[in-house]
Design a protein around this motif. Structure first.
Motif, PDB file in Angstrom:
ATOM      1  N   GLY A  33     -10.413   9.638  -5.293  1.00  0.00           N
ATOM      2  CA  GLY A  33     -10.258   8.775  -4.131  1.00  0.00           C
ATOM      3  C   GLY A  33     -11.436   7.847  -3.901  1.00  0.00           C
ATOM      4  N   THR A  34     -12.257   7.618  -4.934  1.00  0.00           N
ATOM      5  CA  THR A  34     -13.437   6.768  -4.781  1.00  0.00           C
ATOM      6  C   THR A  34     -13.330   5.441  -5.523  1.00  0.00           C
ATOM      7  N   PHE A  35     -12.134   5.113  -5.984  1.00  0.00           N
ATOM      8  CA  PHE A  35     -11.893   3.845  -6.677  1.00  0.00           C
ATOM      9  C   PHE A  35     -10.494   3.375  -6.304  1.00  0.00           C
ATOM     10  N   PRO A  36     -10.291   2.064  -6.190  1.00  0.00           N
ATOM     11  CA  PRO A  36      -8.964   1.562  -5.792  1.00  0.00           C
ATOM     12  C   PRO A  36      -7.858   2.003  -6.749  1.00  0.00           C
ATOM     13  N   ARG A  37      -6.719   2.362  -6.175  1.00  0.00           N
ATOM     14  CA  ARG A  37      -5.556   2.741  -6.974  1.00  0.00           C
ATOM     15  C   ARG A  37      -4.926   1.496  -7.586  1.00  0.00           C
ATOM     16  N   GLN A  38      -4.325   1.681  -8.717  1.00  0.00           N
ATOM     17  CA  GLN A  38      -3.634   0.599  -9.391  1.00  0.00           C
ATOM     18  C   GLN A  38      -2.274   0.347  -8.729  1.00  0.00           C
ATOM     19  N   VAL A  39      -1.732  -0.835  -8.984  1.00  0.00           N
ATOM     20  CA  VAL A  39      -0.427  -1.245  -8.479  1.00  0.00           C
ATOM     21  C   VAL A  39       0.553  -1.217  -9.648  1.00  0.00           C
ATOM     22  N   ARG A  40       1.684  -0.590  -9.459  1.00  0.00           N
ATOM     23  CA  ARG A  40       2.685  -0.527 -10.531  1.00  0.00           C
ATOM     24  C   ARG A  40       3.449  -1.843 -10.578  1.00  0.00           C
ATOM     25  N   LEU A  41       3.418  -2.488 -11.739  1.00  0.00           N
ATOM     26  CA  LEU A  41       4.117  -3.758 -11.935  1.00  0.00           C
ATOM     27  C   LEU A  41       5.472  -3.553 -12.598  1.00  0.00           C
ATOM     28  N   GLY A  42       5.624  -2.463 -13.297  1.00  0.00           N
ATOM     29  CA  GLY A  42       6.856  -2.152 -14.010  1.00  0.00           C
ATOM     30  C   GLY A  42       6.804  -0.713 -14.472  1.00  0.00           C
ATOM     31  N   PRO A  43       7.801  -0.265 -15.222  1.00  0.00           N
ATOM     32  CA  PRO A  43       7.852   1.132 -15.650  1.00  0.00           C
ATOM     33  C   PRO A  43       6.631   1.572 -16.469  1.00  0.00           C
ATOM     34  N   LYS A  44       6.055   0.655 -17.231  1.00  0.00           N
ATOM     35  CA  LYS A  44       4.909   0.998 -18.072  1.00  0.00           C
ATOM     36  C   LYS A  44       3.761   0.016 -17.900  1.00  0.00           C
ATOM     37  N   SER A  45       3.657  -0.575 -16.729  1.00  0.00           N
ATOM     38  CA  SER A  45       2.666  -1.616 -16.510  1.00  0.00           C
ATOM     39  C   SER A  45       1.997  -1.447 -15.153  1.00  0.00           C
ATOM     40  N   VAL A  46       0.660  -1.413 -15.161  1.00  0.00           N
ATOM     41  CA  VAL A  46      -0.095  -1.332 -13.913  1.00  0.00           C
ATOM     42  C   VAL A  46      -1.205  -2.375 -13.933  1.00  0.00           C
ATOM     43  N   ALA A  47      -1.711  -2.687 -12.759  1.00  0.00           N
ATOM     44  CA  ALA A  47      -2.827  -3.615 -12.620  1.00  0.00           C
ATOM     45  C   ALA A  47      -3.527  -3.311 -11.303  1.00  0.00           C
ATOM     46  N   TRP A  48      -4.675  -3.914 -11.105  1.00  0.00           N
ATOM     47  CA  TRP A  48      -5.433  -3.762  -9.874  1.00  0.00           C
ATOM     48  C   TRP A  48      -5.521  -5.120  -9.207  1.00  0.00           C
ATOM     49  N   LEU A  49      -5.547  -5.134  -7.876  1.00  0.00           N
ATOM     50  CA  LEU A  49      -5.760  -6.382  -7.161  1.00  0.00           C
ATOM     51  C   LEU A  49      -7.235  -6.746  -7.249  1.00  0.00           C
ATOM     52  N   GLN A  50      -7.505  -7.990  -7.566  1.00  0.00           N
ATOM     53  CA  GLN A  50      -8.878  -8.454  -7.657  1.00  0.00           C
ATOM     54  C   GLN A  50      -9.612  -8.213  -6.341  1.00  0.00           C
ATOM     55  N   SER A  51      -8.941  -8.424  -5.225  1.00  0.00           N
ATOM     56  CA  SER A  51      -9.579  -8.231  -3.923  1.00  0.00           C
ATOM     57  C   SER A  51      -9.993  -6.778  -3.712  1.00  0.00           C
ATOM     58  N   ALA A  52      -9.201  -5.822  -4.191  1.00  0.00           N
ATOM     59  CA  ALA A  52      -9.537  -4.400  -4.054  1.00  0.00           C
ATOM     60  C   ALA A  52     -10.758  -4.057  -4.898  1.00  0.00           C
ATOM     61  N   ILE A  53     -10.823  -4.595  -6.104  1.00  0.00           N
ATOM     62  CA  ILE A  53     -11.972  -4.347  -6.975  1.00  0.00           C
ATOM     63  C   ILE A  53     -13.224  -4.996  -6.385  1.00  0.00           C
ATOM     64  N   SER A  54     -13.098  -6.207  -5.879  1.00  0.00           N
ATOM     65  CA  SER A  54     -14.237  -6.892  -5.263  1.00  0.00           C
ATOM     66  C   SER A  54     -14.745  -6.131  -4.043  1.00  0.00           C
ATOM     67  N   ALA A  55     -13.832  -5.647  -3.215  1.00  0.00           N
ATOM     68  CA  ALA A  55     -14.219  -4.876  -2.029  1.00  0.00           C
ATOM     69  C   ALA A  55     -14.925  -3.585  -2.430  1.00  0.00           C
ATOM     70  N   TRP A  56     -14.421  -2.919  -3.469  1.00  0.00           N
ATOM     71  CA  TRP A  56     -15.055  -1.691  -3.953  1.00  0.00           C
ATOM     72  C   TRP A  56     -16.470  -1.997  -4.436  1.00  0.00           C
ATOM     73  N   MET A  57     -16.636  -3.070  -5.207  1.00  0.00           N
ATOM     74  CA  MET A  57     -17.955  -3.439  -5.724  1.00  0.00           C
ATOM     75  C   MET A  57     -18.925  -3.739  -4.579  1.00  0.00           C
ATOM     76  N   THR A  58     -18.444  -4.430  -3.554  1.00  0.00           N
ATOM     77  CA  THR A  58     -19.276  -4.726  -2.387  1.00  0.00           C
ATOM     78  C   THR A  58     -19.704  -3.440  -1.695  1.00  0.00           C
ATOM     79  N   SER A  59     -18.782  -2.490  -1.558  1.00  0.00           N
ATOM     80  CA  SER A  59     -19.126  -1.226  -0.891  1.00  0.00           C
ATOM     81  C   SER A  59     -20.145  -0.430  -1.695  1.00  0.00           C
ATOM     82  N   VAL A  60     -20.076  -0.501  -3.016  1.00  0.00           N
ATOM     83  CA  VAL A  60     -21.060   0.194  -3.861  1.00  0.00           C
ATOM     84  C   VAL A  60     -22.440  -0.430  -3.654  1.00  0.00           C
TER      85      VAL A  60
END
Length: 71
Positions: A33-60
């Motif tokens: 629970g210390t890193f943003p969860r990925q978003v499911r784009l399809g049955p075998k495809s995931v990605a992360w929102l850039q804003s979630a990664i940026s926010a995580w980096m700022t919090s670190v």
């Protein structure tokens, strides 16, 4: 609400490159629970929102700049 004009999806390779974390570390931290969860784009495809990664980096960074508590 998320706006496509302000955000984008990042695949795992890019998240690794941007954060400097390895694949196993990313998935372990998601489980902890210390890193943003990925978003499911399809049955075998995931990605992360850039804003979630940026926010995580700022919090670190902000966490590393916090004054140490006196013991």
């Amino acid at each position: 609400m998320i706006s496509a004009a302000n955000d984008r999806f990042m695949r795992l390779d890019e998240v690794i490159k941007v954060t400097g974390l390895g694949r196993n570390t990313i998935y372990r931290r998601i489980g902890e629970g210390t890193f943003p969860r990925q978003v499911r784009l399809g049955p075998k495809s995931v990605a992360w929102l850039q804003s979630a990664i940026s926010a995580w980096m700022t919090s670190v960074v902000e966490g590393s700049l916090a004054p140490l508590a006196d013991d």
